[in-house]
Design an enzyme around this catalytic site. Structure first.
Site, PDB file in Angstrom:
ATOM      1  N   LYS A 111       0.805  -0.804   0.203  1.00 11.71           N
ATOM      2  CA  LYS A 111      -0.217  -0.223  -0.326  1.00 11.71           C
ATOM      3  C   LYS A 111       1.465   1.217  -0.155  1.00 11.71           C
ATOM      4  O   LYS A 111       1.901   0.996   0.568  1.00 11.71           O
ATOM      5  CB  LYS A 111      -1.018  -0.262   1.211  1.00 11.71           C
ATOM      6  CG  LYS A 111      -1.870   1.208   1.169  1.00 11.71           C
ATOM      7  CD  LYS A 111      -2.738   1.125   2.402  1.00 11.71           C
ATOM      8  CE  LYS A 111      -4.319   2.012   2.747  1.00 11.71           C
ATOM      9  NZ  LYS A 111      -5.161   2.143   4.096  1.00 11.71           N
ATOM     10  N   SER A 139      -9.939   2.127   2.758  1.00 12.47           N
ATOM     11  CA  SER A 139      -8.601   2.795   1.686  1.00 12.47           C
ATOM     12  C   SER A 139      -7.578   1.648   1.587  1.00 12.47           C
ATOM     13  O   SER A 139      -6.960   2.324  -0.067  1.00 12.47           O
ATOM     14  CB  SER A 139      -8.343   3.659   2.468  1.00 12.47           C
ATOM     15  OG  SER A 139      -7.225   3.476   3.420  1.00 12.47           O
ATOM     16  N   SER A 194      -9.792  -0.653   6.710  1.00 13.01           N
ATOM     17  CA  SER A 194      -9.511  -0.072   5.697  1.00 13.01           C
ATOM     18  C   SER A 194      -8.858  -1.299   4.965  1.00 13.01           C
ATOM     19  O   SER A 194      -8.523  -1.668   4.319  1.00 13.01           O
ATOM     20  CB  SER A 194      -8.244   0.811   5.455  1.00 13.01           C
ATOM     21  OG  SER A 194      -9.067   1.907   5.624  1.00 13.01           O
TER      22      SER A 194
END
Lengths: 483, 487
Positions: B77, B152, B176
């Site tokens: 990420k 996210s 997330s």
């Protein structure tokens, strides 16, 4: 006019803790490195970095707390103080807010009137320092040096217990002396490792309620601390007497003009939005830890001072001066040890001749070219009458200039005192014979003329004759040349 | 079927046995990423560096020095700092930011021999539940490109689901990892707070953030977590607790396991088809010997309000460092310091980030702190107590990961509250610091549904075990989305 007003002063002192590395990173805290060479990813506040507490700062804070009889918090918490400033890399300062590591304590100061006063300490808490903004040499821009960012500070907050600028200075000196004794701060005001902010207000004598205070900043010496406070007292009284009101604000001291003036209000209109820093765990301190730190405490200035008075027979005044810092006290004790435990003589020399030389050369006592043991050895030569006190000054001067130890200098320069009575008698007789008129005056009762003879004898012996012996012999021979 | 359909368990064995090389896997992943560019899963692809790492991994395997993860391609990420590779956090603010260091998670996986093929797209600074808040544009759901992948960690979830990479890392502050895993039909684990180091993870809400793995299966998550977890001296909130062997615990029998179904997780607001899929999954677990008990988490309704005070409060402070002074975006021609701050932050941050900074600033302000921040912390305490009471009766808690399947892009962007409700079942685990996993458990309208399993602190091995036993008895996690086919 000033008499109808009472001054109330509290100090906030930021003492830079003498750790090798920073409070939340492993960077060095050494002063004076090239800009930004001692700033790690943590100090720069790079994205993703986290603070890790340097355990040494806690130990130092606890030391201070124990030395001031303060409460040590079982659990203290680091909080974030949020504000924007270019030299504050994270946009917040990690400090302690609701739960500081050190709680209520106190210190005792000597007042001008010769009594003592107890000054309360509200708290002492740990925090990180910010970096420095440099506004010169950047052609309209500012430079940022983050070497200092993350340097550990102990903020020591007093109660509003001081009533004059002189008391405030005495208190600041006391705290300085204490942190140096504890070896937790080098106490260098010029380099900013010991900084004082003063909260000053005035009220009519007899009033219970405190007046509105101003916070004075940017004070980097004790002399300026006194001047800044005195300026501020006068200013506030003037404002109040002319019917105005004192505004609560931060004022900067300008040493060149000797005045305080308000900081731009924009800069202080901050809501710091404190909250516990979620990146750091609460600091938990148990009894064992406190006991272990307590065991490392040195003899503190007050205890040492009392010992010097009680055990060495020094005056309060001398003991105060000698114990103001640990190096001087240590120097004194080493000197006296080498000088056959003649404490008063040692004190006189350290506070007199040595201090004068140190001051003239702007040296600290630990940088003295004359070590304590050498001074002690010289004092022994006074005690055993090898030299007089007067000649000793010449010997000391030579020692100061690196010409060797006392014995070598005395030998080399032939400064041994003449204590041989026969030799002195011979000189005395010659002088009496050469000055019959003055001798007659003495015998006629003019005592004062003796001084003339002493001077003549000293001149003839180049000051080396033992003064007491000279006096004795002169009297005797003048009265009765055949005695 | 491509080689990237295989699990990293199979790939690890193939690499060790010399049946495939890391270079081949890495090239396949880079090819897939290029082919599926329209999904917009990646902010940065590091082809050359990845191939060099792959070659190094192959050499290590040949020399007998490899471990179970050596040579496995993965994606991080884009809020894990990576030495020399851009770390954008999905924000214009950090579009130019290259960290000079690796996050601990990155360093540990590098050490294990994983090959980083790129950095995945995400909601800006991890704030969002749909991946529509990225400076680099939205990510598409591999099951339906008109739908959001969740957020996210949407880029990571979509990349795994679309078979661009076998596994990826993510972070979970309020759901997330779990919510995008659910919406993309993969498995995602949020570990216990303190289990995985946060060092080098750009902070959103420090007391809630945790890094974790996203993969097709629980088995793969177990492997990856083993390499990620453990104490880190650089993170004071990481616990110094031995890391168990997550893989060996996977096969434990679950008969007698007590599963709690919180009444509050099956109430209004939950899509009835999603509820049916979750119940069916629970029935499978019962079939494996587990016992089900209805429980109550009475203060569950406090979790969204508490979360949306605590998280913005911390974020408002954490994001203060982005001021245009030292790194990141700086506005053009600032006239003075205040202008520099205002425009750099005004132009550098997107709308949702600014919204949360403002909320957070407000709740920490003098006069409001007690009413909001302090009260939220007390609510948080109550939520923790609810869970502890529940865990006195049951071993794990099960329920839906998200109240609905993937929604259409743009559907909730004008209504922040409806967006926030997407995390209604996941926020609480973050507030309580508990581990949670989302596993695929069915489809509604051809979109995946996630089953969430929450465990007590530091019982990742237990929830992984339950998830793995479920996956042995089901095949939802093997389903391939349309976007997994070559274009």
């Amino acid at each position: 006019m000033r008499n109808s007003w009472e001054t109330v002063i509290g100090l906030e002192i930021h003492a830079q803790l003498a750790t090798r590395s920073k409070i939340f990173s492993g960077s060095s805290t050494a002063f004076g490195a090239a800009p930004n060479t001692q700033a790690s990813a943590v100090d720069l506040g790079l994205p993703g970095v986290l603070p890790v507490l340097n355990g040494e700062v806690v130990r130092m804070a606890v030391k201070f707390g124990l030395a001031t009889g303060a409460q040590i918090a079982e659990r203290s918490v680091f909080a974030r103080k949020n504000y924007f400033y270019p030299d504050l890399p994270k946009g917040y300062q990690i400090s302690q807010y609701e739960l500081p590591v050190v709680g209520h304590g106190s210190v005792t100061i000597a007042t001008e009137e010769g009594s003592t006063r107890r000054i309360g300490l509200t708290r002492a808490h740990l925090e990180e320092d910010a970096g420095k903004s440099l506004h010169e040499d950047f052609e309209g821009l500012s430079g940022i040096d983050l070497n200092r960012a993350g340097t550990p500070l102990l903020e020591i907050v007093s109660e509003p217990d001081m009533r004059s600028a002189a008391e405030a200075v005495a208190y600041a000196r006391k705290i300085l002396s204490l942190v140096r004794y504890l070896e937790i701060c080098d106490g260098n005001l010029q380099e900013g490792s010991f900084r004082c902010d003063a909260n000053v207000s005035v009220r009519r004598r007899g009033d219970e309620e405190l007046g509105t205070r101003a916070e004075l900043k940017n004070i980097n010496s004790f002399r300026f601390l006194e001047k800044a406070i005195n300026f501020e007292i006068d200013r506030q009284i003037e404002v109040l007497e002319s019917g105005g009101e004192v505004v609560q604000e931060t004022r900067l001291y300008d040493a060149e003009r000797n005045e305080t003036r308000p900081m731009r209000s924009k800069e202080e209109a901050n809501d710091y939005r404190y909250f516990p820093d979620p990146d750091l765990l609460p600091v938990v301190i148990d009894e064992d830890y406190i006991a272990a730190v307590r065991a490392t405490l040195p003899e503190l200035p007050d205890q040492k001072r009392q010992r010097f008075v009680d055990d060495f027979g020094l005056s309060d005044y001398d003991a105060d001066l000698l114990t103001a810092d640990r190096d001087t006290a240590d120097y004194f004790e080493r000197t006296a040890r080498a000088a056959n435990a003649e404490y008063k003589l040692s004190a006189n020399w350290i506070l007199g001749e040595l201090s004068a030389h140190l001051n003239a050369g702007d040296l600290t006592i630990s940088a003295s070219p004359v070590p304590a043991e050498s001074l002690g050895a010289m004092l022994n030569r006074i005690l055993d009458r090898t030299i007089s006190g007067k000649i000793a000054k010449e010997v000391f001067e030579a020692m100061w200039n690196g010409e060797g130890d006392a014995d070598a200098i005395i030998e080399q320069r032939g400064l041994q005192q003449i204590t041989d009575s026969g030799a002195i008698e011979q000189v005395v007789d010659e002088i009496i014979v050469a000055n019959p008129q003055q001798a007659e005056q003495f015998r006629a009762g003019k005592e004062k003329i003796l001084g003339f003879f002493v001077g003549q004898v000293m001149k003839a012996t180049q000051g080396k004759a033992n003064p007491a012996q000279v006096n004795d012999i002169l009297r005797r021979r003048l009265q009765d040349p055949d005695s | 079927m491509s080689v990237l359909d295989k699990s990293i368990v199979e790939l690890g064995a193939a690499l060790a046995g010399g049946e495939v090389t890391s270079r081949e896997l890495t090239e396949a992943a880079l090819q897939r990423i290029a082919d599926a560019r329209t999904l917009n899963c990646f902010v940065t692809v590091c082809g050359e560096q990845a191939l060099a790492q792959a070659d190094a991994a192959d050499a290590r395997i040949r020399n007998g020095g490899g471990g179970p993860l050596t040579g496995i391609p993965l994606a991080h990420k884009d809020l894990f700092c990576t030495d020399g590779v851009k770390t954008s956090c999905g924000s214009r603010m950090l579009d130019n930011f290259i960290a000079p260091y690796d996050a601990t998670v990155v360093a540990r996986l590098k050490q294990a021999g994983c090959v980083m093929v790129g950095k995945t797209n995400m909601d800006e600074f991890a704030m969002g539940s749909s991946n529509e808040n990225s400076y680099y544009g939205p990510v598409s759901n591999p099951w339906d490109v008109g739908k959001v992948p969740g957020g996210s960690s949407g880029g990571s979830a979509a990349a795994v689901a679309a078979r661009l990479v076998p596994v990826a890392t993510g972070t979970d502050t309020g759901g997330s990892i779990r919510q995008p895993a659910a919406l993309c039909g993969i498995t995602g684990l949020k570990p216990t707070y303190g289990r995985v180091s946060r060092y080098g993870m750009v902070a959103f809400a420090s007391s809630l953030d945790q890094a974790g793995p996203l993969a097709k299966s629980a088995h793969e998550c177990a492997l990856l977590l083993g390499a990620m977890a453990g104490h880190d001296a650089l993170d004071s909130t990481s616990l110094d607790l031995a890391v168990p062997d997550y893989v060996s615990a996977l096969h434990d029998d679950i008969s007698g396991l007590k599963i709690g179904l919180p009444r509050e997780y099956f109430g209004g607001g939950l899509d009835s088809d999603v509820a049916a899929a979750v119940h069916a999954a629970v029935d499978v677990l019962v079939g494996l010997g587990a016992q089900v008990k209805e429980i109550t988490l009475p203060r569950q309704d406090l979790s969204i309000p508490a979360y949306y005070v605590v998280a913005p409060a911390e974020c408002s402070s954490n994001l203060s460092r982005f001021d245009g002074v030292r790194y990141g975006y700086r506005c053009a021609n600032p006239v003075d310091l205040e202008d520099l701050y205002k425009r750099s932050r005004g132009e550098g941050f997107g709308a949702e980030v600014k919204r949360r900074i403002m909320v957070g600033t407000y709740v920490l302000s003098a006069g409001y702190y007690d009413a909001y921040y302090l009260k939220a912390q007390k609510m948080r305490q109550l939520i923790c107590e609810d869970f502890q009471q529940a865990f006195a009766e049951v071993d794990v808690i099960a329920g839906p990961t998200s109240p609905s399947v993937a929604f259409a892009r743009g559907e909730r962007t004008d209504d922040p509250i409806s967006m926030y409700l997407s995390d209604i079942y996941t926020n609480a685990a973050n507030l309580a610091g508990l581990p949670g996993i989302s596993v695929p458990c069915g489809f509604v309208n051809r979109l995946p549904v996630g089953l969430q399993i929450i465990g007590n602190h530091f019982t990742e091995q237990r929830i992984l075990n339950v998830a793995h036993r479920y996956q042995l008895a089901s095949d939802w996690h093997d389903a391939r989305p349309p976007a997994a086919e070559a274009p």
